[in-house]
Every structure is written in C-alpha cells, then in structure tokens.
Design an enzyme around this catalytic site. Structure first.
Site, short mmCIF file in Angstrom:
data_model
loop_
_atom_site.label_atom_id
_atom_site.label_comp_id
_atom_site.label_asym_id
_atom_site.label_seq_id
_atom_site.Cartn_x
_atom_site.Cartn_y
_atom_site.Cartn_z
N HIS A 110 36.33 49.96 42.92
CA HIS A 110 37.12 48.81 43.37
C HIS A 110 36.73 48.39 44.79
O HIS A 110 37.47 48.64 45.75
CB HIS A 110 38.61 49.15 43.30
CG HIS A 110 39.53 48.03 43.64
ND1 HIS A 110 39.21 46.70 43.49
CD2 HIS A 110 40.80 48.04 44.14
CE1 HIS A 110 40.23 45.94 43.86
NE2 HIS A 110 41.20 46.74 44.27
N CYS A 165 42.73 41.67 46.34
CA CYS A 165 41.89 42.20 45.27
C CYS A 165 41.47 41.13 44.27
O CYS A 165 40.57 41.36 43.46
CB CYS A 165 42.64 43.31 44.54
SG CYS A 165 43.54 44.43 45.60
#
Length: 390
Positions: free
Chosen positions: A335, A86
C-alpha cells in the site's frame, strides 16, 4: 460523451526501497505502462496527467505532479497532483476518464507514487495521520489501525463476525500475493499464522494489517477516437462512481459500513448499466482485513452482515465464485498510498488481457476496482469491460 478505454498499465515493485526516490519509482511504472500497450506507443501522445501522491515525510509537497511527469520526459503537458489520501490515484483515474469523455484529451496518464520507508516509524505514523480527522481522532492519538479496529469490533458485535473470518481474508490475500512478482509481502500465510500474530489493535493482528510500502503505478486512458491506434482488444471503462463522507469515523451514521463506497458503486453500476452479479472479479480496498469484509457488503457482493461468512467459505478465492484482490490486495501486494488506486487498475489490465500468470481468472470479462481514502472519507469505483463482453 465519448467512451474511454484502458490501453496500458504498469507498476514498479512494491516494497521497502529507502534508497529509491518517488521519481525513480514513477519512471519504472511509466516505462512499464508504455511497454504494455498492445501497439507501438509514443509517449509524446500523452495530452495530460494526474499523479496521486500524499508526500509522506513532506517531500515535494508542492508540484509533485509536474516533477514526476517532467522527470519521464512528458514536457509541457498539463500535470496535476491529486491528493485524496489512499484514494489519490483512484481519483486520478476518474479525472483521466473525465478528460477523455469530455473531449479535452485523447490520451491521459493517471498514476501515483509514494516513498514511505525512508523515515522512522514515528514520522511515518505522523504523516499517515494527516488523512484522518484531525481534532478528535489524530490529535487524540487514534491510529488508522485503531479506527479500523473500532469498525471490526462494531461488525463483530452487530453481525457475529469473527476474528477467524478476518484471518481467512488474510490467508486468501497472501495466497494471491505469493503469485504476484510485484508484491511487497509475496509469501503465503496460514490461518494459524494470522490468528497467532501479535495484536496491533484488538481485534486486529499483524496479519490483518497492510504494510507501509514504497512504489508507483501508471495507467493510460484513451478516447474511442484513437483506440484503434493502440489496441485491437480494447478494455472499455464502462462505469465510474465517486463520493465523499465525514473524514472521521464518528461523523458517520454507521460503524459497520462505508457509505461513500455504497454511493460510489451505485453510481458506477448505473453508469455501466450493470449490477454486482455482472462482476467477474474485483480489486477492493483492504488496508485491513475488516475493510475487505465491509467492502463485500458495500459493493453488493453479499448481504449486509454476511461478509465474514462470504470470506470463510472461499467465495472470494482465486477459484471462488467472485475472486477478490487477485493481486494480493493492499494486504499482500502492498500500500504505497499515492499509487494504490492505479495499481488496482494495473491488475485489471493484466487480468482482462490474460497476462496475470498463475493468478489468472479464467474467462474474465468485467472487473471492478474500489479505492477509499482514509477510513472512508472518499471512495471511487470503476467498472471495466472487455469490448464485446455480454
């Protein structure tokens, strides 16, 4: 070393776009970034590129960086794919800053792109799982929501944090995301909505978890030697810090902190000659609401164990003492893993140039972005300062 400046930033919409490719999303973000530069910008001036991408579903695992940059016409430049889960494009921004500061390049692209919603849920969970510890977490069946549920449970046990405080984070994030036209979940939610939502991994409910998003983001970084060609009101990248840690939660000394975040932010504060009291607003990594509460503490915005109270009393709301995730954060904005770190910088660019519309933080001069990989195996922090800020 030379100073590095943020001269442009743009993103695509975040959401579920199974009919779009990672290349088309990257093109949208690239074009928006080029258009955002204050003065005329010719992409031919980009010297190199760093592209964050996890390759959900296994698409173009090899050479997605060159594939993306060639797709938008950046022919023959050095182009590298960054994979740090991420934190991929957050680390891409760090690499861009390093390239500029070292003198190897004058204009560098850092960005990311991800498509996550053209697969079934089981396959997406499989690919997300590769960012966790393999033997004792992923292969044992632990999901990321399960890992962060452990963090939440430990924080509650040690500090008395409540699920309602987690819900205050969600409510605030959705208030901001409802003002962001790029947000995946661009709607408000009430405290009751967050509290009564189905449980995903106790104590986390659905509203404590970010969505799986498709999207892309691109930022442009330039050296002090060429900044006058692109911006008369420049944003200096004042501080950078990064660190790594055990990929598995069980490999770390604490379940209630992300040590890599603490190390990274202390480096960034030292680099910038600043501290937490100097920050006007921040974009932090809130894949789950507990992650945002822990980030408040790791970044020095409040004392250890006080993050829940900090959120509950409204300190991080748009009109609070330290607005956090004015974009809506991962929770509401979305995200898309490879694009998340760069999209945080997009929000900083818009805020510091006064282009954030209804979510504008007044008189903001100094901003911080915080991006982690997995459950904290990697972290990167950037501090941005409007030129001439006190």
């Amino acid at each position: 070393m030379r100073d590095a400046y943020l001269i442009g930033a743009g993103q695509s919409d975040f959401g579920a776009f199974p009919d779009k490719s990672y290349l088309s999303l990257f093109r949208t973000a690239f074009e928006n970034a080029c258009e955002s530069v204050s003065k005329e910008f010719d992409p031919v001036n980009v010297d190199e590129a760093y592209v964050g991408n996890l390759s959900i579903g296994g698409r173009q695992i090899g050479l997605p960086g060159p594939a993306a940059t060639e797709h938008v016409g950046l022919h023959a430049i050095p182009s590298v794919r960054i994979e740090n889960a991420c934190a991929a494009s957050g680390y891409g921004v760090r690499q861009a800053v390093q390239a500029v500061k070292s003198g190897m390049a004058d204009v560098v692209l850092a960005g990311g792109t991800e498509v996550m919603n053209d697969l079934g849920d089981d396959r997406v969970r499989y690919w997300l799982g590769v960012s966790g510890e393999m033997e004792w977490e992923r292969m044992a069946g632990t999901t990321f929501s399960g890992v962060f549920a452990q963090i939440a449970s430990a924080h509650m046990a040690e500090y008395g944090t409540t699920r309602e405080q987690l819900s205050h984070v969600a409510v605030k994030s959705h208030e901001n995301g409802a003002k962001n036209p790029h947000a995946h979940l661009g709607h408000e939610c009430s405290l009751e909505d967050a509290e009564s939502a189905p449980t995903v991994a106790d104590p986390l409910t659905l509203y404590h978890c970010c969505p799986m998003s498709d999207g892309a983001a691109v930022v442009l970084v330039a050296s002090e030697e060429v900044i006058d060609e692109y911006d008369d009101d420049p944003i200096r990248i004042a501080g950078v810090g990064a660190a790594s840690d055990g990929v598995g939660l069980f490999e770390r000394n604490s379940y209630t902190a992300i040590p890599a975040s603490e190390t990274a932010v202390n480096q960034a504060y030292e680099d910038a000659g600043m501290g937490p009291d100097d920050i006007d607003f921040a974009e932090v990594h809130d894949c789950f609401s507990i992650a945002e509460i822990v980030a408040y503490e790791d970044l020095g915005f409040c004392e250890r164990g006080e993050g829940g109270v900090f959120a509950e009393r409204g300190a991080t709301k748009l009109d609070g003492e330290l607005p956090v995730n004015t974009s809506g954060g991962l929770k509401s904005k979305g995200h898309p893993i490879g694009a998340t770190g760069a999209s945080q910088v997009v929000e900083v660019f818009e805020q510091l140039h006064g282009r954030a519309g209804e979510r504008q933080v007044e008189n903001s001069q100094i901003a911080l972005t915080h991006n982690i990989g997995g459950s904290g195996g990697a972290a990167v922090v950037h501090i941005f300062e409007k030129e001439g800020a006190a």
